[in-house]
Design an enzyme around this catalytic site. Structure first.
Site, PDB file in Angstrom:
ATOM      1  N   ASP A 288     -11.741  13.616   3.692  1.00 53.53           N
ATOM      2  CA  ASP A 288     -10.829  12.495   3.948  1.00 53.53           C
ATOM      3  C   ASP A 288     -10.855  12.160   5.433  1.00 53.53           C
ATOM      4  O   ASP A 288     -11.284  12.973   6.260  1.00 53.53           O
ATOM      5  CB  ASP A 288      -9.390  12.820   3.519  1.00 53.53           C
ATOM      6  CG  ASP A 288      -8.454  11.619   3.702  1.00 53.53           C
ATOM      7  OD1 ASP A 288      -8.815  10.510   3.266  1.00 53.53           O
ATOM      8  OD2 ASP A 288      -7.374  11.770   4.310  1.00 53.53           O
TER       9      ASP A 288
ATOM     10  N   CYS B  63     -10.541  10.058  -0.595  1.00 54.48           N
ATOM     11  CA  CYS B  63     -10.162   8.938   0.274  1.00 54.48           C
ATOM     12  C   CYS B  63     -10.577   7.645  -0.422  1.00 54.48           C
ATOM     13  O   CYS B  63     -11.762   7.457  -0.742  1.00 54.48           O
ATOM     14  CB  CYS B  63     -10.910   9.097   1.602  1.00 54.48           C
ATOM     15  SG  CYS B  63     -10.678   7.735   2.753  1.00 54.48           S
TER      16      CYS B  63
ATOM     17  N   THR C  96     -10.478   4.598   0.854  1.00 52.81           N
ATOM     18  CA  THR C  96     -11.215   3.716   1.755  1.00 52.81           C
ATOM     19  C   THR C  96     -12.687   4.112   1.778  1.00 52.81           C
ATOM     20  O   THR C  96     -13.577   3.263   1.638  1.00 52.81           O
ATOM     21  CB  THR C  96     -10.610   3.794   3.177  1.00 52.81           C
ATOM     22  OG1 THR C  96      -9.195   3.602   3.076  1.00 52.81           O
ATOM     23  CG2 THR C  96     -11.199   2.746   4.089  1.00 52.81           C
TER      24      THR C  96
ATOM     25  N   CYS D 130      -4.231   4.889  -1.763  1.00 54.88           N
ATOM     26  CA  CYS D 130      -4.570   5.550  -0.496  1.00 54.88           C
ATOM     27  C   CYS D 130      -4.004   6.954  -0.634  1.00 54.88           C
ATOM     28  O   CYS D 130      -2.827   7.115  -0.994  1.00 54.88           O
ATOM     29  CB  CYS D 130      -3.938   4.826   0.684  1.00 54.88           C
ATOM     30  SG  CYS D 130      -4.063   5.763   2.241  1.00 54.88           S
TER      31      CYS D 130
ATOM     32  N   HIS E 292      -3.099   9.029   1.400  1.00 60.25           N
ATOM     33  CA  HIS E 292      -1.956   9.359   2.276  1.00 60.25           C
ATOM     34  C   HIS E 292      -0.625   9.017   1.600  1.00 60.25           C
ATOM     35  O   HIS E 292       0.402   9.620   1.915  1.00 60.25           O
ATOM     36  CB  HIS E 292      -2.040   8.566   3.582  1.00 60.25           C
ATOM     37  CG  HIS E 292      -3.026   9.102   4.578  1.00 60.25           C
ATOM     38  ND1 HIS E 292      -4.382   9.005   4.406  1.00 60.25           N
ATOM     39  CD2 HIS E 292      -2.835   9.740   5.767  1.00 60.25           C
ATOM     40  CE1 HIS E 292      -4.998   9.554   5.453  1.00 60.25           C
ATOM     41  NE2 HIS E 292      -4.075  10.007   6.283  1.00 60.25           N
TER      42      HIS E 292
HETATM   43  N1  DGL Z   1      -6.506   8.436   2.892  1.00 66.54           N
HETATM   44  C1  DGL Z   1      -7.378   7.344   2.972  1.00 66.54           C
HETATM   45  C2  DGL Z   1      -7.408   6.474   1.745  1.00 66.54           C
HETATM   46  O1  DGL Z   1      -7.232   6.984   0.664  1.00 66.54           O
HETATM   47  C3  DGL Z   1      -7.657   6.687   4.284  1.00 66.54           C
HETATM   48  C4  DGL Z   1      -6.545   6.131   5.082  1.00 66.54           C
HETATM   49  C5  DGL Z   1      -7.042   5.713   6.443  1.00 66.54           C
HETATM   50  O2  DGL Z   1      -7.696   6.526   7.104  1.00 66.54           O
HETATM   51  O3  DGL Z   1      -6.779   4.559   6.833  1.00 66.54           O
HETATM   52  O4  DGL Z   1      -7.650   5.294   1.829  1.00 66.54           O
END
Ligand code: DGL
Length: 287
Positions: A6, A69, A71, A203, A205
């Site tokens: 990630d 992740c 993204t 995301c 996060h």
């Molecule tokens: N945790 C990530 C996601 O699932 C990336 C967030 C980031 O670095 O902007 O998109």
């Protein structure tokens, strides 16, 4: 040993679900904290950073790397799987998995291999909302993959600008709450107040602050739990690809960061009190 990648702390939500689902399996986590957040970076940059993380995990003995992740999955997974890996030194017995596929499967109740509408389409007229980073939402990956399988689904997307970065920076709850409150308000404005049936926190996060999304979303909304969906999907993948399951001898969690391990240890424990300590990823691997 299976690798989990990630941009920072978000993949810990996935890693924790994997550690619970596979207690006898070793995982190496790679958080690219030196470059987080990825969400507003140019696509080529996300591809390059993701490839560097995957190579670091391959070099440390991981034959399978899961991109924890959205993204990186939305922007880089296909390019790495189709263009880079087949031409790399790792091509014969390594693989890279993303996390969009299990999420789309759950949202549409349709296997990933099925790419046309089925009859009956269980959730075909659902309203589905996706929250994500700028790059994930602009990639339209969720819209395209869900519509292929359920074309009548009503999809609304919402960029949560700055949220992943604020979570990484351990900003106080009031700031995180404000960002989420306004993202939910923007979404509900687009749906003219109509509550979604399902919400994808697209995301990794965002599950760290799922309670704040719950606070502002209508109570009827079903939030898809991406970490658990990903863990179930990995179980299915390993059953079908026992060659990667054979790589599971080394137990335990090994944590790597491209950032400052002392700082990252402190921040990660806010969300996961007994997460093992991070080591620096900037050292030569010994395998
Ligand atoms: N945790 C990530 C996601 O699932 C990336 C967030 C980031 O670095 O902007 O998109």
């Amino acid at each position: 040993m299976i690798g989990v990648f990630d941009s920072g702390l978000g993949g810990l939500t996935v890693l924790r679900a994997l550690a619970e689902r596979f207690p006898d399996t070793g995982f190496t986590y790679y958080g690219d904290h030196a470059n987080v957040p990825y969400g507003d970076r140019a696509s080529d940059e996300v591809v390059d950073l993701t490839r560097a993380g995957v190579e670091a995990l391959f070099s440390r003995g991981c034959h399978l790397v899961l991109l924890g992740c959205n993204t990186a999955t939305a922007v880089a997974a296909r390019r790495l799987q189709q263009s880079w890996l087949p031409n790399s030194q790792w091509r014969s017995d390594h693989n890279i998995l993303g996390i969009v596929a299990p999420t789309v499967e759950a949202a549409t109740q349709t296997p990933w291999a099925v790419t046309t509408p089925q009859d009956p389409q269980k959730h075909n007229t659902d309203r589905i909302a996706v929250f994500g980073t700028t790059r994930t939402i602009q990639s339209d990956v969720y819209v395209e993959e869900i519509r292929k399988r359920c074309p009548r689904v009503r999809l609304t997307q919402q960029i949560c600008a700055g949220l992943a970065g604020a979570i990484e920076a351990a900003d106080d709850e009031a700031k995180l709450e404000q960002l989420i409150k306004s993202a939910v308000a923007n979404l509900l404005q687009k749906t003219e107040g109509e509550a979604p049936d399902q919400v994808i926190l697209g995301c990794t996060h965002f599950p760290l602050v799922e309670h704040l999304f719950r606070r502002y979303l209508p109570t009827t909304v079903d939030i898809l739990s991406q970490p658990e969906l990903v863990a179930e999907s990995l179980a299915d993948y390993l059953a079908r690809h026992p060659n990667y399951a054979c790589q599971r001898q080394t137990m335990g969690l090994h944590m790597l960061t491209t950032g400052d391990p002392v700082l990252i240890n402190r921040r990660s424990r806010v969300f996961w009190s007994d997460v093992p300590p991070f080591d620096s990823a900037n050292q030569t691997p010994h395998i």
